[in-house]
Design a protein around this motif. Structure first.
Motif, PDB file in Angstrom:
ATOM      1  N   SER A 186       0.810  -1.226   0.000  1.00  0.00           N
ATOM      2  CA  SER A 186       0.000   0.000   0.000  1.00  0.00           C
ATOM      3  C   SER A 186       0.843   1.276   0.000  1.00  0.00           C
ATOM      4  O   SER A 186       2.016   1.260   0.367  1.00  0.00           O
ATOM      5  CB  SER A 186      -0.965  -0.033   1.182  1.00  0.00           C
ATOM      6  N   TRP A 210       1.312   5.722   0.811  1.00  0.00           N
ATOM      7  CA  TRP A 210       1.334   6.530   2.036  1.00  0.00           C
ATOM      8  C   TRP A 210       0.223   7.563   2.109  1.00  0.00           C
ATOM      9  O   TRP A 210      -0.014   8.140   3.160  1.00  0.00           O
ATOM     10  CB  TRP A 210       2.684   7.267   2.154  1.00  0.00           C
ATOM     11  N   LYS A 239       2.000  -5.048   3.381  1.00  0.00           N
ATOM     12  CA  LYS A 239       3.229  -4.246   3.458  1.00  0.00           C
ATOM     13  C   LYS A 239       2.825  -2.777   3.301  1.00  0.00           C
ATOM     14  O   LYS A 239       2.629  -2.282   2.203  1.00  0.00           O
ATOM     15  CB  LYS A 239       4.179  -4.681   2.323  1.00  0.00           C
ATOM     16  N   GLU A 243       6.464   2.740   3.961  1.00  0.00           N
ATOM     17  CA  GLU A 243       7.486   3.163   4.925  1.00  0.00           C
ATOM     18  C   GLU A 243       7.516   4.682   5.073  1.00  0.00           C
ATOM     19  O   GLU A 243       8.135   5.216   5.976  1.00  0.00           O
ATOM     20  CB  GLU A 243       8.866   2.631   4.495  1.00  0.00           C
ATOM     21  N   GLY A 256      -0.286   2.222  -5.732  1.00  0.00           N
ATOM     22  CA  GLY A 256       0.883   3.105  -5.744  1.00  0.00           C
ATOM     23  C   GLY A 256       1.108   3.695  -7.122  1.00  0.00           C
ATOM     24  O   GLY A 256       0.178   3.828  -7.924  1.00  0.00           O
ATOM     25  N   SER A 257       2.365   4.012  -7.385  1.00  0.00           N
ATOM     26  CA  SER A 257       2.690   4.728  -8.623  1.00  0.00           C
ATOM     27  C   SER A 257       2.742   3.788  -9.831  1.00  0.00           C
ATOM     28  O   SER A 257       2.925   2.568  -9.687  1.00  0.00           O
ATOM     29  CB  SER A 257       4.047   5.412  -8.461  1.00  0.00           C
ATOM     30  N   LEU A 315      -3.379   2.414  -9.646  1.00  0.00           N
ATOM     31  CA  LEU A 315      -2.283   3.349  -9.924  1.00  0.00           C
ATOM     32  C   LEU A 315      -2.790   4.800 -10.011  1.00  0.00           C
ATOM     33  O   LEU A 315      -3.842   5.113  -9.481  1.00  0.00           O
ATOM     34  CB  LEU A 315      -1.575   2.916 -11.207  1.00  0.00           C
ATOM     35  N   GLU A 328       1.648  13.148 -13.290  1.00  0.00           N
ATOM     36  CA  GLU A 328       0.743  13.378 -12.155  1.00  0.00           C
ATOM     37  C   GLU A 328       1.365  14.365 -11.160  1.00  0.00           C
ATOM     38  O   GLU A 328       2.544  14.232 -10.820  1.00  0.00           O
ATOM     39  CB  GLU A 328       0.529  12.015 -11.468  1.00  0.00           C
TER      40      GLU A 328
HETATM   41  P1  NAD Z   1       4.951   4.109  -4.573  1.00  0.00           P
HETATM   42  O1  NAD Z   1       4.668   3.374  -5.822  1.00  0.00           O
HETATM   43  O2  NAD Z   1       6.200   4.861  -4.461  1.00  0.00           O
HETATM   44  O3  NAD Z   1       4.908   3.140  -3.298  1.00  0.00           O
HETATM   45  C1  NAD Z   1       3.837   2.251  -3.057  1.00  0.00           C
HETATM   46  C2  NAD Z   1       4.361   1.033  -2.317  1.00  0.00           C
HETATM   47  O4  NAD Z   1       5.323   0.374  -3.115  1.00  0.00           O
HETATM   48  C3  NAD Z   1       5.013   1.334  -0.984  1.00  0.00           C
HETATM   49  O5  NAD Z   1       4.575   0.397  -0.034  1.00  0.00           O
HETATM   50  C4  NAD Z   1       6.499   1.176  -1.267  1.00  0.00           C
HETATM   51  O6  NAD Z   1       7.227   0.685  -0.165  1.00  0.00           O
HETATM   52  C5  NAD Z   1       6.522   0.157  -2.383  1.00  0.00           C
HETATM   53  N1  NAD Z   1       7.657   0.360  -3.297  1.00  0.00           N
HETATM   54  C6  NAD Z   1       8.219   1.537  -3.660  1.00  0.00           C
HETATM   55  N2  NAD Z   1       9.228   1.338  -4.529  1.00  0.00           N
HETATM   56  C7  NAD Z   1       9.307   0.006  -4.726  1.00  0.00           C
HETATM   57  C8  NAD Z   1      10.159  -0.835  -5.504  1.00  0.00           C
HETATM   58  N3  NAD Z   1      11.114  -0.324  -6.247  1.00  0.00           N
HETATM   59  N4  NAD Z   1       9.961  -2.165  -5.452  1.00  0.00           N
HETATM   60  C9  NAD Z   1       8.989  -2.693  -4.691  1.00  0.00           C
HETATM   61  N5  NAD Z   1       8.162  -1.951  -3.925  1.00  0.00           N
HETATM   62  C10 NAD Z   1       8.311  -0.622  -3.931  1.00  0.00           C
HETATM   63  O7  NAD Z   1       3.665   5.075  -4.382  1.00  0.00           O
HETATM   64  P2  NAD Z   1       3.397   6.145  -3.248  1.00  0.00           P
HETATM   65  O8  NAD Z   1       4.339   7.274  -3.423  1.00  0.00           O
HETATM   66  O9  NAD Z   1       3.315   5.479  -1.933  1.00  0.00           O
HETATM   67  O10 NAD Z   1       1.920   6.618  -3.642  1.00  0.00           O
HETATM   68  C11 NAD Z   1       1.671   7.576  -4.598  1.00  0.00           C
HETATM   69  C12 NAD Z   1       1.161   6.987  -5.884  1.00  0.00           C
HETATM   70  O11 NAD Z   1       0.130   6.069  -5.630  1.00  0.00           O
HETATM   71  C13 NAD Z   1       0.551   8.027  -6.801  1.00  0.00           C
HETATM   72  O12 NAD Z   1       0.966   7.801  -8.104  1.00  0.00           O
HETATM   73  C14 NAD Z   1      -0.947   7.796  -6.659  1.00  0.00           C
HETATM   74  O13 NAD Z   1      -1.706   8.204  -7.769  1.00  0.00           O
HETATM   75  C15 NAD Z   1      -1.001   6.336  -6.443  1.00  0.00           C
HETATM   76  N6  NAD Z   1      -2.215   5.951  -5.724  1.00  0.00           N
HETATM   77  C16 NAD Z   1      -3.183   5.267  -6.384  1.00  0.00           C
HETATM   78  C17 NAD Z   1      -4.359   4.941  -5.720  1.00  0.00           C
HETATM   79  C18 NAD Z   1      -5.458   4.189  -6.413  1.00  0.00           C
HETATM   80  O14 NAD Z   1      -6.355   3.729  -5.720  1.00  0.00           O
HETATM   81  N7  NAD Z   1      -5.444   4.040  -7.713  1.00  0.00           N
HETATM   82  C19 NAD Z   1      -4.517   5.296  -4.390  1.00  0.00           C
HETATM   83  C20 NAD Z   1      -3.499   5.991  -3.759  1.00  0.00           C
HETATM   84  C21 NAD Z   1      -2.340   6.295  -4.420  1.00  0.00           C
END
Ligand code: NAD
Length: 458
Positions: A111, A113, A137, A140, A187-188, A210, A333
């Motif tokens: 998930s 943040w 997970k 962080e 996430g992203s 995403l 974004e």
């Molecule tokens: P992120 O992708 O950086 O991180 C998400 C998760 O992935 C975290 O738990 C992180 O520890 C893990 N992670 C990060 N890098 C990784 C890697 N290299 N390998 C494996 N795991 C890794 O995203 P974020 O910054 O936490 O959240 C922001 C993004 O999430 C934005 O793009 C937003 O649009 C998106 N988001 C989407 C939704 C949805 O429901 N569609 C909801 C909330 C956020």
């Protein structure tokens, strides 16, 4: 515990059948609800420590939604999990046909943040409701909330059923090396691709929630004052750190100046003259994201806000007029409190801009003109849309929530979340009292009859 041992433990628990026992699931979810209620103040504290998120927003967008999700599951789980009888094919006569929903097994939930409590627990409890075991997970980047989630879950669940693994990239990479039965990632886009690659090794099914650049189209017929008020709410809630926040506004040319004036007024009404002092305005989650956002402001025309403070990652609600599509702000974004406003003369201008980006997670249209908004809904592909507001579709559990193309794969929310975490087994129970000879070899002189059978029965 090492990920390999953890998953072995959970697989054993899954095989015992207990995670699929509906009264056991309900008992656990009721206990989780009680623990969430008992920890309400601790959840506020953690969210405040993480990025000064105000209590009202924590309840409205995290605790409240989670509790209603649990209630909905408790009310409907029996019905959702029932084996469903479907019409049998006459070609198979006599038979009885069914669809039986079965959990996948061991689920990994990763998930983000920005809504650190809800977006961790919401998919996880859908997976638990469906009878799976879960390793969660959390991000962080919001360590206070992540620690609290671990504490709450440890009180309610045993490790072999539902547990939390803390950590960042390194720990997640290790988890991704295991063979899961399902992976749910929020996430992203960039990390989503890493997840999809890791899942492909074992052909593990995935849901990817995403992000993207969500357009917000405002036409001349709209109630401009109400539009400005609702836009300020949608854009600056959580300081713009929302996957379904309006990313940029596309306003009809003749109303743009008036809209900017009204937006400034509404920002003042919501957060006062100096939003830095407002208890209702959160901070940017960390220095890296703060730097990323400040970098977007270097080559644009700021018409409101821009005030910042590196010390506590503060960035004021900011409006940018007419940024170039080549600017950093319009590259990807935004995910922060910067609102670019572009204008259009014709529907083809709108199309050119919206289609220059990947398919967004959300699309918003502010208009009283039904023909216009229906044309927008038809012209673009997106995860979900709202007419005359933003973000509120997420709160309706009767609607599936998810993206399309680069904004995501699969859906969550209410029954759709339950369905995501179950495989549909097709079952045919064939009777023995009749055994029509047609299908058996030798087929000599049977083709004509087979064609007739398809015409009559197929
Ligand atoms: P992120 O992708 O950086 O991180 C998400 C998760 O992935 C975290 O738990 C992180 O520890 C893990 N992670 C990060 N890098 C990784 C890697 N290299 N390998 C494996 N795991 C890794 O995203 P974020 O910054 O936490 O959240 C922001 C993004 O999430 C934005 O793009 C937003 O649009 C998106 N988001 C989407 C939704 C949805 O429901 N569609 C909801 C909330 C956020």
């Amino acid at each position: 515990m090492k990920p390999k041992q953890l998953i072995a433990l959970q697989k054993r628990f899954f095989e015992s059948g207990q995670s699929r026992d509906i009264s056991f699931i309900k008992k656990k979810l009721k206990a989780l609800k009680t623990a969430v209620i008992n920890n309400e103040e601790a959840i506020y504290d953690a969210a405040y420590k993480d990025f000064k998120k105000p209590k009202f927003e924590v309840y409205g967008s995290e605790i409240g939604l989670l509790i209603s999700q649990i209630d909905k599951i408790l009310k409907n789980l029996h019905r959702w999990s029932k084996t469903k009888s479907v019409k049998a094919s006459k070609l198979n006569f006599p038979s009885r046909d069914y669809i039986r929903r079965e959990p996948f097994g061991s689920v990994l939930v990763i998930s983000p943040w920005n809504y650190p409590f809800l977006l961790a627990l919401s998919p996880a409890i859908s997976a638990i409701a469906a009878g799976n075991t879960v390793v969660l997970k959390p991000s962080e980047m919001t360590p206070n909330t992540a620690d609290l989630i671990k504490k709450i879950l440890t009180e309610v669940f045993d490790n072999d059923h539902f547990c939390v693994e803390l950590g960042g990239v390194e720990e997640t990479t290790l988890l991704l090396k295991q063979r899961w039965d399902y992976i749910f990632f929020t996430g992203s886009v960039a990390v989503g691709k890493i997840i999809a690659k890791a899942a492909a090794i074992h052909l593990t099914p995935v849901t990817l929630e995403l992000g993207g650049k969500n357009p917000c189209i405002v036409d001349v017929t709209t109630d401009l004052k109400l539009t400005a008020k609702r836009l300020v709410w949608g854009k600056f809630f959580n300081a713009g750190q929302t996957c379904i926040a309006p990313d940029y506004i596309l306003a009809e040319k003749s109303i743009k100046t008036e809209l900017i004036k009204l937006l400034k007024l509404e920002i003042k009404k919501a957060y006062g003259k100096n939003p830095k002092l407002s208890p209702y305005y959160p901070r940017i989650v960390n220095a890296a994201n703060y730097k990323r956002l400040i970098g977007m402001l270097s080559d644009v025309d700021i018409v409101h806000g821009g005030d910042k403070n590196k010390g506590d990652n503060y960035l004021c609600p900011t409006i940018v007029d007419n940024p170039s599509l080549d600017s950093k702000l319009m590259e990807g974004e935004i995910f922060g409190p910067i609102l670019p406003i572009l204008s259009y003369n014709s529907e083809s201008d709108i199309e050119t801009i919206v289609k220059s980006y990947e398919k967004p997670l959300a699309l918003y249209v502010f208009s009283k003109n039904k023909t216009f908004y229906n044309a927008m809904l038809k012209r673009f592909r997106f995860g979900g849309a709202v007419i005359n507001d933003s973000m509120i579709h997420f709160g309706n559990q009767n609607l599936p929530f998810g993206g399309v193309g680069e904004s995501g794969i699969g859906v969550c929310n209410g029954r759709f979340g339950y369905n995501t975490f179950t495989h549909q087994k097709s079952i045919v129970i064939k009777s023995n009292w009749l055994d029509a000879p047609l299908r058996y070899a030798p087929y000599k002189n049977k083709l004509k009859l087979l064609k007739k059978a398809f015409r009559w029965l197929g």
